[in-house]
Design an enzyme around this catalytic site. Structure first.
Site, short mmCIF file in Angstrom:
data_model
loop_
_atom_site.label_atom_id
_atom_site.label_comp_id
_atom_site.label_asym_id
_atom_site.label_seq_id
_atom_site.Cartn_x
_atom_site.Cartn_y
_atom_site.Cartn_z
N GLY A 100 -21.61 -8.31 -20.04
CA GLY A 100 -20.66 -7.20 -20.11
C GLY A 100 -21.08 -6.10 -19.16
O GLY A 100 -22.02 -6.26 -18.37
N HIS A 101 -20.39 -4.98 -19.25
CA HIS A 101 -20.67 -3.84 -18.38
C HIS A 101 -21.47 -2.76 -19.09
O HIS A 101 -21.54 -1.62 -18.61
CB HIS A 101 -19.37 -3.25 -17.84
CG HIS A 101 -18.63 -4.16 -16.92
ND1 HIS A 101 -17.47 -3.78 -16.28
CD2 HIS A 101 -18.88 -5.44 -16.53
CE1 HIS A 101 -17.03 -4.79 -15.53
NE2 HIS A 101 -17.88 -5.80 -15.67
#
Length: 408
Positions: free
Chosen positions: A243-244
């Site tokens: 994810g970020h």
């Protein structure tokens, strides 16, 4: 846990105990969606049946009403559940709620609105079939694009709990919380591949007193994102990756955005994420403030860009990089952040030229560069030290206030 966390944990416990006792005493009204025509064969559209079950439960006077999604796969094109309701509502998912394939352009897929006292529970799954629609997501190239639907959308919801469920492969955001108050999300699982576009795990905006606890989020965008108007938010014991990372923002993109205040991220782990702990603001004239923010006791495991403040964030066409952000960021703490950075720039601070960051504090930061080219430990530590010195020189060059603190 602090007193706020303990209060919210007690609220969850109290709510679920009441529900259990009520069922044991026969107090709950049970609304099995199959009795309203739902068929769990993975093919038949059960949209009307599941909405009819909710309407009957919502209109049942007093007490608690329990909507049951049993074992099976129930296809739902879209479902909007509107309150207010006459009593507590439990939406219990044991089976799978599956979306239609393709780029359905509704605002939300499963939407709950105007409910005070909602529990979404069970070990069932919401399968958004995002893999059938991600190729149609062109928002980075087209500023006038239309968003794909969020899987679970909570709007104007109060005093509610989401516990135990899983969200798979959302077409857009997995869970979105808007204009809501006092919601706890506890023990949920969110899963999508790292190349799933805009598939934020949990997004919060214009909401207060939100708790995200004990959850595992693997997705293609921010694991948790907090937008404008997010107030008194706790992210506790969340594992993120891929994810970020965990983000505040982007802020300042739209007119009349409300301030962000009282954000705590505590005891989390970020593994293999493309960013770590991030505050991002848009280069615009929109004035607002993001303050009283604490990131504490966070483990980075091979994370790119572990600590970021980016006030020139621009993710799509339509923004002017020559402008400076008008968002004031202040009173921020990064404490007890440790682990390994996959990038040599472990701490990256880019503050606004117009409204420089104020009262940004670092304490007990222990991040080692774990580069891909087999460097020795001594060389890694030397490279990281160089990166820290470069950061300090950069902060000086930005003429930031004296109370920009680096400890230990």
């Amino acid at each position: 846990m602090d007193s706020r966390q303990l209060c919210m944990s007690f609220f969850i416990f109290f709510f679920l105990v009441l529900a259990k006792e009520g069922r044991a005493q026969g107090a709950d009204r049970i609304f099995d969606i199959r009795k309203f025509g739902a068929i769990g064969d993975g093919k038949s559209d059960s949209s009307k049946a599941i909405q009819d079950a909710f309407a009957s439960a919502c209109n049942a006077a007093g007490g608690r009403s329990r909507i049951v999604v049993p074992l099976g796969t129930f296809v739902v094109k879209s479902a909007v559940f509107n309150g207010p309701c006459k009593g507590w509502i439990e939406f219990s998912v044991g089976g799978i709620i599956k979306a239609l394939a393709g780029p359905v352009n509704d605002d939300g897929w499963v939407v709950f609105r105007h409910i005070d006292g909602l529990a979404i529970t069970g070990n069932g799954k919401f399968d958004g079939l995002g893999q059938s629609a991600w190729n149609f997501n062109n928002c980075k190239k087209n500023p006038n694009c239309r968003d794909l639907p969020t899987s679970i959308q909570l709007e104007f919801i109060e005093n509610s709990v989401v516990s135990g469920i899983s969200s798979l492969n959302s077409k857009y955001f997995h869970i979105k919380i808007l204009q809501s108050n006092s919601i706890t999300i506890d023990g949920v699982g969110i899963t999508a591949p790292e190349n799933s576009p805009n598939a934020d795990g949990i997004h919060i905006s214009n909401s207060q007193n939100i708790r995200i606890l004990n959850s595992i989020i693997s997705t293609g965008d921010d694991c948790v994102s907090m937008g404008a108007g997010s107030t008194n938010i706790l992210v506790y014991n969340v594992t993120c990756g891929p994810g970020h990372g965990i983000s505040i923002g982007s802020l300042g993109k739209y007119d009349n955005e409300a301030d962000v205040n009282g954000i705590t991220v505590d005891k989390c782990t970020l593994s293999g994420t493309s960013n770590g702990l991030r505050i991002k603001t848009w280069p615009s004239d929109v004035q607002m403030t993001a303050y009283n923010i604490t990131f504490n006791d966070v483990v980075m495991d091979n994370t790119y860009n572990p600590i970021i403040i980016d006030q020139q964030y621009c993710s799509s066409k339509g923004c002017d990089q020559s402008r400076s952000s008008s968002v004031q960021i202040k009173d921020v703490w990064f404490k007890n952040i440790r682990g390994t950075s996959k990038s040599q720039s472990a701490v990256n601070i880019q503050c606004s030229r117009r409204f420089p960051c104020y009262d940004i504090n670092f304490s007990n930061i222990n991040l080692l560069y774990g580069g891909p080219d087999g460097k020795t430990k001594k060389e890694l530590e030397e490279k990281f030290c160089v990166g820290v010195m470069a950061l300090i020189e950069k902060l000086k060059s930005q003429s930031l206030p004296n109370n920009f603190n680096l400890e230990n």
